[in-house]
Design a protein around this motif. Sequence first.
Motif, PDB file in Angstrom:
ATOM      1  N   THR A 151      -4.358  12.197  25.308  1.00  0.00           N
ATOM      2  CA  THR A 151      -5.221  11.284  24.536  1.00  0.00           C
ATOM      3  C   THR A 151      -4.418  10.455  23.529  1.00  0.00           C
ATOM      4  N   ARG A 152      -3.105  10.719  23.434  1.00  0.00           N
ATOM      5  CA  ARG A 152      -2.262   9.976  22.489  1.00  0.00           C
ATOM      6  C   ARG A 152      -1.736   8.709  23.173  1.00  0.00           C
ATOM      7  N   THR A 153      -2.512   7.645  23.072  1.00  0.00           N
ATOM      8  CA  THR A 153      -2.146   6.409  23.775  1.00  0.00           C
ATOM      9  C   THR A 153      -0.846   5.811  23.248  1.00  0.00           C
ATOM     10  N   ASP A 154      -0.528   6.085  21.963  1.00  0.00           N
ATOM     11  CA  ASP A 154       0.726   5.536  21.417  1.00  0.00           C
ATOM     12  C   ASP A 154       1.934   6.168  22.100  1.00  0.00           C
ATOM     13  N   ILE A 155       1.849   7.476  22.335  1.00  0.00           N
ATOM     14  CA  ILE A 155       2.998   8.147  22.979  1.00  0.00           C
ATOM     15  C   ILE A 155       3.052   7.812  24.464  1.00  0.00           C
ATOM     16  N   ILE A 156       1.897   7.811  25.116  1.00  0.00           N
ATOM     17  CA  ILE A 156       1.885   7.430  26.540  1.00  0.00           C
ATOM     18  C   ILE A 156       2.336   5.970  26.682  1.00  0.00           C
ATOM     19  N   GLY A 157       2.001   5.170  25.663  1.00  0.00           N
ATOM     20  CA  GLY A 157       2.376   3.748  25.688  1.00  0.00           C
ATOM     21  C   GLY A 157       3.877   3.507  25.612  1.00  0.00           C
ATOM     22  N   PHE A 158       4.636   4.573  25.333  1.00  0.00           N
ATOM     23  CA  PHE A 158       6.104   4.435  25.312  1.00  0.00           C
ATOM     24  C   PHE A 158       6.634   4.115  26.707  1.00  0.00           C
ATOM     25  N   SER A 159       5.880   4.514  27.710  1.00  0.00           N
ATOM     26  CA  SER A 159       6.350   4.376  29.096  1.00  0.00           C
ATOM     27  C   SER A 159       6.263   2.922  29.569  1.00  0.00           C
ATOM     28  N   THR A 160       7.152   2.104  29.037  1.00  0.00           N
ATOM     29  CA  THR A 160       7.194   0.705  29.486  1.00  0.00           C
ATOM     30  C   THR A 160       8.572   0.404  30.066  1.00  0.00           C
ATOM     31  N   ILE A 161       8.623  -0.632  30.890  1.00  0.00           N
ATOM     32  CA  ILE A 161       9.907  -1.015  31.505  1.00  0.00           C
ATOM     33  C   ILE A 161      10.928  -1.340  30.410  1.00  0.00           C
ATOM     34  N   GLY A 162      10.459  -2.065  29.378  1.00  0.00           N
ATOM     35  CA  GLY A 162      11.346  -2.460  28.283  1.00  0.00           C
ATOM     36  C   GLY A 162      11.971  -1.252  27.607  1.00  0.00           C
ATOM     37  N   ASN A 163      11.162  -0.225  27.344  1.00  0.00           N
ATOM     38  CA  ASN A 163      11.692   0.969  26.676  1.00  0.00           C
ATOM     39  C   ASN A 163      12.658   1.735  27.576  1.00  0.00           C
ATOM     40  N   TYR A 164      12.352   1.772  28.865  1.00  0.00           N
ATOM     41  CA  TYR A 164      13.265   2.463  29.787  1.00  0.00           C
ATOM     42  C   TYR A 164      14.626   1.760  29.809  1.00  0.00           C
ATOM     43  N   ILE A 165      14.580   0.423  29.859  1.00  0.00           N
ATOM     44  CA  ILE A 165      15.846  -0.332  29.883  1.00  0.00           C
ATOM     45  C   ILE A 165      16.598  -0.107  28.569  1.00  0.00           C
ATOM     46  N   LEU A 166      15.853  -0.153  27.466  1.00  0.00           N
ATOM     47  CA  LEU A 166      16.470   0.028  26.154  1.00  0.00           C
ATOM     48  C   LEU A 166      17.137   1.402  26.045  1.00  0.00           C
ATOM     49  N   VAL A 167      16.401   2.421  26.427  1.00  0.00           N
ATOM     50  CA  VAL A 167      16.930   3.791  26.336  1.00  0.00           C
ATOM     51  C   VAL A 167      18.179   3.944  27.209  1.00  0.00           C
ATOM     52  N   THR A 168      18.105   3.413  28.430  1.00  0.00           N
ATOM     53  CA  THR A 168      19.253   3.536  29.341  1.00  0.00           C
ATOM     54  C   THR A 168      20.458   2.783  28.778  1.00  0.00           C
ATOM     55  N   ALA A 169      20.217   1.554  28.307  1.00  0.00           N
ATOM     56  CA  ALA A 169      21.320   0.736  27.802  1.00  0.00           C
ATOM     57  C   ALA A 169      21.969   1.387  26.588  1.00  0.00           C
ATOM     58  N   VAL A 170      21.146   1.893  25.670  1.00  0.00           N
ATOM     59  CA  VAL A 170      21.686   2.528  24.460  1.00  0.00           C
ATOM     60  C   VAL A 170      22.478   3.778  24.850  1.00  0.00           C
ATOM     61  N   ALA A 171      21.924   4.579  25.771  1.00  0.00           N
ATOM     62  CA  ALA A 171      22.607   5.814  26.184  1.00  0.00           C
ATOM     63  C   ALA A 171      23.947   5.496  26.838  1.00  0.00           C
ATOM     64  N   VAL A 172      23.965   4.513  27.742  1.00  0.00           N
ATOM     65  CA  VAL A 172      25.224   4.164  28.425  1.00  0.00           C
ATOM     66  C   VAL A 172      26.234   3.657  27.393  1.00  0.00           C
ATOM     67  N   ALA A 173      25.774   2.791  26.479  1.00  0.00           N
ATOM     68  CA  ALA A 173      26.684   2.227  25.477  1.00  0.00           C
ATOM     69  C   ALA A 173      27.268   3.327  24.593  1.00  0.00           C
ATOM     70  N   LEU A 174      26.402   4.242  24.131  1.00  0.00           N
ATOM     71  CA  LEU A 174      26.883   5.310  23.246  1.00  0.00           C
ATOM     72  C   LEU A 174      27.834   6.254  23.970  1.00  0.00           C
ATOM     73  N   ILE A 175      27.525   6.554  25.223  1.00  0.00           N
ATOM     74  CA  ILE A 175      28.388   7.478  25.977  1.00  0.00           C
ATOM     75  C   ILE A 175      29.745   6.822  26.259  1.00  0.00           C
ATOM     76  N   VAL A 176      29.716   5.539  26.619  1.00  0.00           N
ATOM     77  CA  VAL A 176      30.987   4.834  26.852  1.00  0.00           C
ATOM     78  C   VAL A 176      31.794   4.820  25.560  1.00  0.00           C
ATOM     79  N   LEU A 177      31.108   4.512  24.454  1.00  0.00           N
ATOM     80  CA  LEU A 177      31.776   4.449  23.153  1.00  0.00           C
ATOM     81  C   LEU A 177      32.382   5.810  22.798  1.00  0.00           C
ATOM     82  N   LEU A 178      31.580   6.857  22.944  1.00  0.00           N
ATOM     83  CA  LEU A 178      32.010   8.195  22.536  1.00  0.00           C
ATOM     84  C   LEU A 178      33.145   8.725  23.404  1.00  0.00           C
TER      85      LEU A 178
END
Lengths: 326, 395
Positions: A151-178
Amino acid sequence: MKKRPLLKKLLLSLLIPCAVLLVLEAIALGKGVRLFANADSWKLFFRAVANVTLTTFALSINLDSGRFDFSLGAVSMLSATVAGTLAQQWGIGPWPTLAIAVAVAALLGLIHGGVYVLTRIPPIIVSLGMALFYEGCAFAFTGGKGVSLVTRTDIIGFSTIGNYILVTAVAVALIVLLFDFTRFGANYRALVSGQKIAVETGIHEVGNALGCYAVSGALMGVVGFISLANTGSQQMALNFGSIGIMFTAFLPMFIGGWIGRYINKRVGIMLGAVSMALISLAFARFDTASSVQSIVSALLLVLFLIYLNNEFAILSKFRGKKEAES
Amino acid sequence: MKNLKRFLSLALCLMLALACVPAMADGHVKIGVLVSDATSSEALAFRAYYTEYIAKAYGVEFIYSDELTDAAGEKSAIDNFIVNNCKAVISFSSFDRPSQIDQCDAAGIYYAVATGTLSDEQYNEYKDYETYVGAIGPSNQIEFQAGYDMAAYYIDQGMTKFGMFGGAVPYYNDMHIYRAAGMLAAMVEKGGEGANYKGADNAGAIIGQIYADGSIEPCTIGSLELAAYVGGYDFNDAWFGKLAQMVGTEGIQAILTVGSGVDVLGGFISGSGVKLATVDSFTPAMKEAMDNGILDYMAGKFAASIGPIFAAMLNAVNGQPIRDGEGNALALGQGYWVATSAEQFAEYSAVDSSMTDPAYTKEILDQYAAAGVSYDDFAEFVSKYSFDEIVALKK
């Protein structure tokens, strides 16, 4: 050493994902199905890219150092359970919930690493124990009920293409950096190449191992949150019910290793994950039975490993034939 | 060193003796419980009823098995119960029921099936075993009816396009197959003249078709359409993708699920306008889903539905087993409570979740956990499982 031009490297890096896409598009054409039919298809694709990329990073960080980790799924489940429960009780939004999941998962990874370095028990055994322990903790934490945020539409609303791309890009960038641009990463690579020599040169392997477990855990925290936000619920698993997630990471890890010859290895892993995400999308679009999915995935993994193990012989034969023809 | 060994041996003997004292002094009945599902909301509700209400009310002790995954696990768990001096076994696990019954019979301990039934062949084989108490739960026919009622509820409202989640149908789970078959049978019956599912136009043929395929195919059934189907519990990206696709199928009006509907589809249903129907239990999470319009229809096993089998088991342990005129064990069906509104759900849930005044209280069960209770009296008691009938019993 023979240097390849940049364009050739780039083309070779994209060879596998492009080949997978072409093959799947051809099958889709034959079946009269569109691979990317609507927004749901794109969402599935980018979610799979995010999940598989992060899980593969989490697995490969320790596996490259010979530390097999069965507890990845349990870390993901327990961190999502804790974060989801707190989100429910405190009414916090998706980003703070994600941050809690990452922090909890990093701590769980650190505890796992701590048990390993303190006991010196073989990592595969420790990871089995930790998987059971974390599964039990998640069960006890919720009384076995799991977490329901449907029933938490804000949390379910996280599931967007934009957020998936953002999360993946940030993770790849941080891992490459680290792992490619810090002292920690340099030490890690030295330890992977030869632990004895690296330790003798003054690299502190215990700290590095603990760091690897913490980073691996943090990545699984993100995976756990993505799963929680996707379905709105976190189911409990006992008796190693959580370990299945790690098996999705093997093929992209090997593909990433191959692509890593031509481009940064972490980016290679992401491209391997893209290939796997395309296959997942195809399974969904073609309505493939789960038994067939398992067979296809296993065959692809085995065939790729056969190729990797016999690459020199295969290529020599191929080149020899070409030379003979010319 | 020798002294240390002596001291350790003495300490171990002392510990063993001390451990035995309470077991010998305390005369309470121990009952082993076999479970193949320890995590679903339904399983947790059953466990809470036994351990938090029945155990305290009757002074019995329930020893639960781990989450069992195969027949070998069942055998090992029963061995453990025997070692722990259990007088009886109540089984929620069905990997190999004949072996369970034989093993308990050989050990001379009572055995009963909760929330399930034996097949006719199995019942005929074991009905006269002295240690076999019987089975109370939804029979395959009741599961079929639960699916039928769910689909009929929406068809009668004029809906024509459906999705279906088949849960464990691909794993040949009888319970889920019969529920799914009931849904298809309702569509066939109400789909107009000539309506059929892959040529099958009656219950038996539909059930046979699902067993033959291990799956269900989306198709047109007369004037109705099963537009999408997802089965299994893969929990991988492709599976989640299929679920999202099903919810997004153009024109779909309701998704009928054989179980776990909210857990697997809740996130996708939210805000889609598609009605969701499921078979589950009356938990706070389901109530929240019902209150927020995510869940529209729920057929639920109530937690205290396992009270009567406990009463029957207690009778057997006390030397007064309930048998029919021919000396046969119990074989009784028991169905679901169906909630189609938030108010109804709240009413059911309040009774179901109470650990002080559950649906079947000690006062009610005591009337049947007593000497001289006949098979017919007990059968009549079990048959009155609807919410209103149980509320009337409490009065």
